[in-house]
Design an enzyme around this catalytic site. Structure first.
Site, PDB file in Angstrom:
ATOM      1  N   LYS A  12      49.872  27.835  73.029  1.00  0.00           N
ATOM      2  CA  LYS A  12      49.959  26.375  73.157  1.00  0.00           C
ATOM      3  C   LYS A  12      51.321  25.837  72.691  1.00  0.00           C
ATOM      4  O   LYS A  12      52.088  26.549  72.016  1.00  0.00           O
ATOM      5  CB  LYS A  12      48.815  25.736  72.359  1.00  0.00           C
ATOM      6  N   TYR A  52      40.854  21.206  81.323  1.00  0.00           N
ATOM      7  CA  TYR A  52      39.927  20.930  80.222  1.00  0.00           C
ATOM      8  C   TYR A  52      38.762  20.036  80.645  1.00  0.00           C
ATOM      9  O   TYR A  52      38.155  19.388  79.802  1.00  0.00           O
ATOM     10  CB  TYR A  52      40.687  20.284  79.054  1.00  0.00           C
ATOM     11  N   ASN A 115      46.214  24.364  67.374  1.00  0.00           N
ATOM     12  CA  ASN A 115      45.672  25.639  66.885  1.00  0.00           C
ATOM     13  C   ASN A 115      46.245  26.857  67.618  1.00  0.00           C
ATOM     14  O   ASN A 115      45.650  27.922  67.648  1.00  0.00           O
ATOM     15  CB  ASN A 115      44.142  25.609  66.898  1.00  0.00           C
ATOM     16  N   HIS A 118      44.730  29.318  73.179  1.00  0.00           N
ATOM     17  CA  HIS A 118      43.493  29.095  73.918  1.00  0.00           C
ATOM     18  C   HIS A 118      42.991  30.443  74.410  1.00  0.00           C
ATOM     19  O   HIS A 118      43.796  31.300  74.779  1.00  0.00           O
ATOM     20  CB  HIS A 118      43.736  28.190  75.139  1.00  0.00           C
ATOM     21  N   GLU A 129      39.523  30.172  84.994  1.00  0.00           N
ATOM     22  CA  GLU A 129      40.792  29.816  84.338  1.00  0.00           C
ATOM     23  C   GLU A 129      41.961  30.674  84.840  1.00  0.00           C
ATOM     24  O   GLU A 129      43.076  30.184  84.981  1.00  0.00           O
ATOM     25  CB  GLU A 129      40.638  29.940  82.816  1.00  0.00           C
TER      26      GLU A 129
HETATM   27  P1  IDP Z   1      38.212  26.633  71.575  1.00  0.00           P
HETATM   28  O1  IDP Z   1      39.660  26.380  71.932  1.00  0.00           O
HETATM   29  O2  IDP Z   1      38.077  27.375  70.279  1.00  0.00           O
HETATM   30  O3  IDP Z   1      37.437  27.245  72.704  1.00  0.00           O
HETATM   31  P2  IDP Z   1      36.868  24.143  72.250  1.00  0.00           P
HETATM   32  O4  IDP Z   1      35.664  23.624  71.559  1.00  0.00           O
HETATM   33  O5  IDP Z   1      36.708  24.697  73.621  1.00  0.00           O
HETATM   34  O6  IDP Z   1      37.567  25.211  71.272  1.00  0.00           O
HETATM   35  O7  IDP Z   1      37.923  22.950  72.290  1.00  0.00           O
HETATM   36  C1  IDP Z   1      39.079  23.041  73.080  1.00  0.00           C
HETATM   37  C2  IDP Z   1      40.258  22.571  72.263  1.00  0.00           C
HETATM   38  O8  IDP Z   1      40.076  21.192  71.960  1.00  0.00           O
HETATM   39  C3  IDP Z   1      40.403  23.259  70.907  1.00  0.00           C
HETATM   40  O9  IDP Z   1      41.135  24.460  70.954  1.00  0.00           O
HETATM   41  C4  IDP Z   1      41.141  22.213  70.101  1.00  0.00           C
HETATM   42  O10 IDP Z   1      42.544  22.275  70.377  1.00  0.00           O
HETATM   43  C5  IDP Z   1      40.600  20.919  70.669  1.00  0.00           C
HETATM   44  N1  IDP Z   1      39.517  20.391  69.817  1.00  0.00           N
HETATM   45  C6  IDP Z   1      38.269  20.890  69.687  1.00  0.00           C
HETATM   46  N2  IDP Z   1      37.538  20.161  68.830  1.00  0.00           N
HETATM   47  C7  IDP Z   1      38.358  19.155  68.424  1.00  0.00           C
HETATM   48  C8  IDP Z   1      38.180  18.045  67.530  1.00  0.00           C
HETATM   49  O11 IDP Z   1      37.121  17.828  66.941  1.00  0.00           O
HETATM   50  N3  IDP Z   1      39.262  17.233  67.370  1.00  0.00           N
HETATM   51  C9  IDP Z   1      40.454  17.433  68.003  1.00  0.00           C
HETATM   52  N4  IDP Z   1      40.656  18.456  68.854  1.00  0.00           N
HETATM   53  C10 IDP Z   1      39.626  19.311  69.052  1.00  0.00           C
HETATM   54 MG    MG Z   2      36.933  26.501  74.581  1.00  0.00          MG
END
Ligand code: IDP
Ligand code: MG
Length: 136
Positions: A12, A52, A115, A118, A129
């Site tokens: 990312k 997304y 984070n 992905h 994807e």
């Molecule tokens: P993942 O990336 O671990 O699969 P997902 O639940 O699919 O997590 O969420 C996609 C992305 O959305 C996450 O990697 C993160 O960057 C963002 N995200 C998820 N939950 C939150 C939140 O509560 N606040 C802000 N961003 C979030």
């Molecule tokens: Mg996810």
């Protein structure tokens, strides 16, 4: 033994901006993943919204799409036995503060949104994807 699988990985913008892409790729290779395809690109907000789409009802959807389109990313097809789950394990929990020691998000993640990586969450979504970024 699990099946040979492919999964989509994205380094990312926060990680590319800090020049962590080589270190992150090295972690994948050292953990037995083959990087089958890779490219460094920048996507538009509307492409991020498409990518997304499963999160479109979430309160963070707009911020998430702005963020993923805010700078260059590295998209990769990773291959190994059980690649989808193995990638989720090496990435660590979504929130870096909850990620286990030794995971990519624990090492490099800044916050739940920044984070660093992905990874596809199922074999089915991995196919969707991969096709999104590598159409041929
Ligand atoms: P993942 O990336 O671990 O699969 P997902 O639940 O699919 O997590 O969420 C996609 C992305 O959305 C996450 O990697 C993160 O960057 C963002 N995200 C998820 N939950 C939150 C939140 O509560 N606040 C802000 N961003 C979030
Ligand atoms: Mg996810």
């Amino acid at each position: 033994m699990s099946d040979l699988e492919q999964t989509l990985s994205i380094i990312k913008p926060d990680a590319v901006q800090r020049n962590l892409d080589l270190q992150i790729k090295e972690i994948f290779v050292n953990n037995g993943f083959k990087i089958v395809r890779e490219k460094k690109i920048q996507i538009t907000k509307s492409e991020a919204e498409q990518f997304y789409k499963v999160h479109e009802t979430k309160p963070f959807y707009s911020d998430l799409c702005n963020y993923l389109s805010s700078g260059p990313i590295v998209v990769m097809i990773l291959e190994k036995n059980g690649a989808v789950l193995a990638n989720r394990e090496i990435m660590g929990a979504t929130n870096p503060s909850e990620a286990k020691e030794g995971t990519i998000r624990k090492k490099f993640g800044i916050s739940i949104d920044k984070n660093s990586v992905h990874g596809s969450d199922s074999v089915e979504n991995a196919k969707i994807e991969i096709n999104f970024f590598f159409k041929d």
